[in-house]
Design a protein around this motif. Structure first.
Motif, PDB file in Angstrom:
ATOM      1  N   ASN A 167     -15.520   7.894   0.627  1.00 58.64           N
ATOM      2  CA  ASN A 167     -14.944   6.908   1.325  1.00 58.64           C
ATOM      3  C   ASN A 167     -14.206   7.710   2.499  1.00 58.64           C
ATOM      4  O   ASN A 167     -14.507   7.309   3.825  1.00 58.64           O
ATOM      5  CB  ASN A 167     -13.776   6.500   0.465  1.00 58.64           C
ATOM      6  N   ALA A 199      -5.448   2.824   2.402  1.00 55.88           N
ATOM      7  CA  ALA A 199      -4.969   2.000   3.200  1.00 55.88           C
ATOM      8  C   ALA A 199      -6.136   0.645   3.240  1.00 55.88           C
ATOM      9  O   ALA A 199      -5.672  -0.145   3.285  1.00 55.88           O
ATOM     10  CB  ALA A 199      -4.754   2.331   4.983  1.00 55.88           C
ATOM     11  N   ASP A 200      -7.209   1.249   2.704  1.00 55.54           N
ATOM     12  CA  ASP A 200      -8.215   0.185   2.706  1.00 55.54           C
ATOM     13  C   ASP A 200      -7.923  -0.490   1.205  1.00 55.54           C
ATOM     14  O   ASP A 200      -8.221   0.045   0.194  1.00 55.54           O
ATOM     15  CB  ASP A 200      -9.700   1.072   2.545  1.00 55.54           C
ATOM     16  N   SER A 201      -7.786  -1.861   1.037  1.00 55.13           N
ATOM     17  CA  SER A 201      -7.379  -2.485   0.064  1.00 55.13           C
ATOM     18  C   SER A 201      -8.474  -2.418  -0.982  1.00 55.13           C
ATOM     19  O   SER A 201      -8.363  -2.314  -2.118  1.00 55.13           O
ATOM     20  CB  SER A 201      -7.041  -4.009   0.345  1.00 55.13           C
ATOM     21  N   LYS A 202      -9.756  -2.594  -0.519  1.00 59.80           N
ATOM     22  CA  LYS A 202     -10.873  -2.400  -1.355  1.00 59.80           C
ATOM     23  C   LYS A 202     -10.685  -0.941  -2.005  1.00 59.80           C
ATOM     24  O   LYS A 202     -10.930  -1.273  -3.393  1.00 59.80           O
ATOM     25  CB  LYS A 202     -12.139  -2.835  -0.821  1.00 59.80           C
ATOM     26  N   ARG A 203     -10.825   0.016  -1.586  1.00 61.86           N
ATOM     27  CA  ARG A 203     -10.851   1.176  -1.774  1.00 61.86           C
ATOM     28  C   ARG A 203      -9.614   1.494  -2.829  1.00 61.86           C
ATOM     29  O   ARG A 203      -9.838   2.265  -4.130  1.00 61.86           O
ATOM     30  CB  ARG A 203     -10.872   2.436  -0.743  1.00 61.86           C
ATOM     31  N   MET A 230       0.921  -1.233  -0.085  1.00 57.94           N
ATOM     32  CA  MET A 230       0.107   0.146   0.140  1.00 57.94           C
ATOM     33  C   MET A 230       0.888   1.428  -0.130  1.00 57.94           C
ATOM     34  O   MET A 230       0.370   2.189  -0.517  1.00 57.94           O
ATOM     35  CB  MET A 230      -1.085  -0.107   1.278  1.00 57.94           C
ATOM     36  N   THR A 263     -16.502   8.141   5.389  1.00 56.82           N
ATOM     37  CA  THR A 263     -16.857   7.050   6.264  1.00 56.82           C
ATOM     38  C   THR A 263     -15.519   6.070   6.815  1.00 56.82           C
ATOM     39  O   THR A 263     -15.620   5.110   7.307  1.00 56.82           O
ATOM     40  CB  THR A 263     -17.523   5.662   5.430  1.00 56.82           C
ATOM     41  N   SER A 264     -14.403   6.828   6.493  1.00 55.66           N
ATOM     42  CA  SER A 264     -13.061   6.026   6.909  1.00 55.66           C
ATOM     43  C   SER A 264     -12.355   6.776   7.779  1.00 55.66           C
ATOM     44  O   SER A 264     -11.130   6.272   8.219  1.00 55.66           O
ATOM     45  CB  SER A 264     -12.244   5.810   5.498  1.00 55.66           C
ATOM     46  N   ILE A 296      -5.229   7.424   4.601  1.00 53.85           N
ATOM     47  CA  ILE A 296      -6.286   6.677   5.403  1.00 53.85           C
ATOM     48  C   ILE A 296      -7.254   5.964   4.174  1.00 53.85           C
ATOM     49  O   ILE A 296      -7.504   4.593   4.582  1.00 53.85           O
ATOM     50  CB  ILE A 296      -7.152   7.668   6.218  1.00 53.85           C
ATOM     51  N   SER A 297      -7.493   6.743   3.257  1.00 50.13           N
ATOM     52  CA  SER A 297      -8.538   6.080   2.281  1.00 50.13           C
ATOM     53  C   SER A 297      -7.881   5.093   1.554  1.00 50.13           C
ATOM     54  O   SER A 297      -8.325   3.742   1.442  1.00 50.13           O
ATOM     55  CB  SER A 297      -9.033   7.166   1.373  1.00 50.13           C
TER      56      SER A 297
END
Length: 218
Positions: free
Chosen positions: A208, A167-171, A124, A211-212, A164-165
């Protein structure tokens, strides 16, 4: 103030601003000239110059006889920056669709292939750097120094929220797919398509962020 001193002040400004944006200096933190100068190996003068500039940008507040304190960003501040970035990035990307040269397009394509590779490996940190590079070349391809400068500043201001955003694998996967859509529109020289792709990309980034945990910045 001579040019060398002014340049040093700019370097100190950039360093302190980066520390505010990445959360090293949190909201309410007092910024003291002497400790900062000692840490950076400079006198108080460039630190004082940097603090004045940071106050002009709204990142700190200087209270007479008390000191300089970090203001940081609220969630609304971040949303405002995203929305301003959206308006300018649409304009820049539409220009890029008309003016991007072969080398710029190939560079963006290579970046996205690399991003896909690192995403599949779960790297990431590398993804974050490639995200910056993709947008940087897109801004250059727009052919306007003023737009490029403004957008790079907005991109920089949003660094913590983006970290932060992404770091979310899906995003992160979704974001890179959106980059592919933007590049496809640029390659097709289709300004309407590129506008739609940029709108989708940044609108999803805003959603995102909300909500993150990116509501508070600094």
């Amino acid at each position: 103030m001579n040019g060398a001193s002014h340049s040093l002040g700019q370097q100190v400004f950039q360093k302190i601003r980066e520390d505010i944006l990445n959360g090293t200096y949190s909201r309410g933190k007092e910024l003291k000239e002497k400790p900062i100068g000692e840490e950076l190996g400079v006198s108080r003068t460039p630190v004082r110059e940097a603090l004045r500039q940071l106050e002009l940008e709204g990142l700190i507040t200087i209270i007479p006889n008390k000191g300089a304190f970090v203001v940081g960003f609220s969630g609304q501040d971040i949303r405002d920056i995203y929305e301003m970035r959206l308006a300018l990035e649409v304009l820049c990307a539409k220009r890029a669709a008309l003016s991007a040269d072969k080398i710029q397009i190939e560079m963006m394509e290579e970046i996205l292939y690399l991003a896909d590779f690192h995403l599949n490996k779960g790297h990431m940190e590398q993804m974050m750097g490639l995200d910056d590079k993709f947008h940087g070349i897109l801004y250059e391809a727009g052919g306007s120094k003023m737009l490029e400068h403004a957008l790079k500043d907005y991109h920089h201001y949003l660094s913590r929220a983006r970290k932060i955003s992404l770091a979310d694998s899906k995003r992160a996967h979704q974001s890179n797919q959106e980059h592919w859509k933007i590049l496809e529109a640029v390659k097709d020289r289709n300004t309407k398509k590129v506008e739609q792709a940029v709108n989708l990309h940044i609108s999803r980034a805003i959603q995102n962020m909300e909500t993150s945990g990116g509501r508070e910045h600094g």
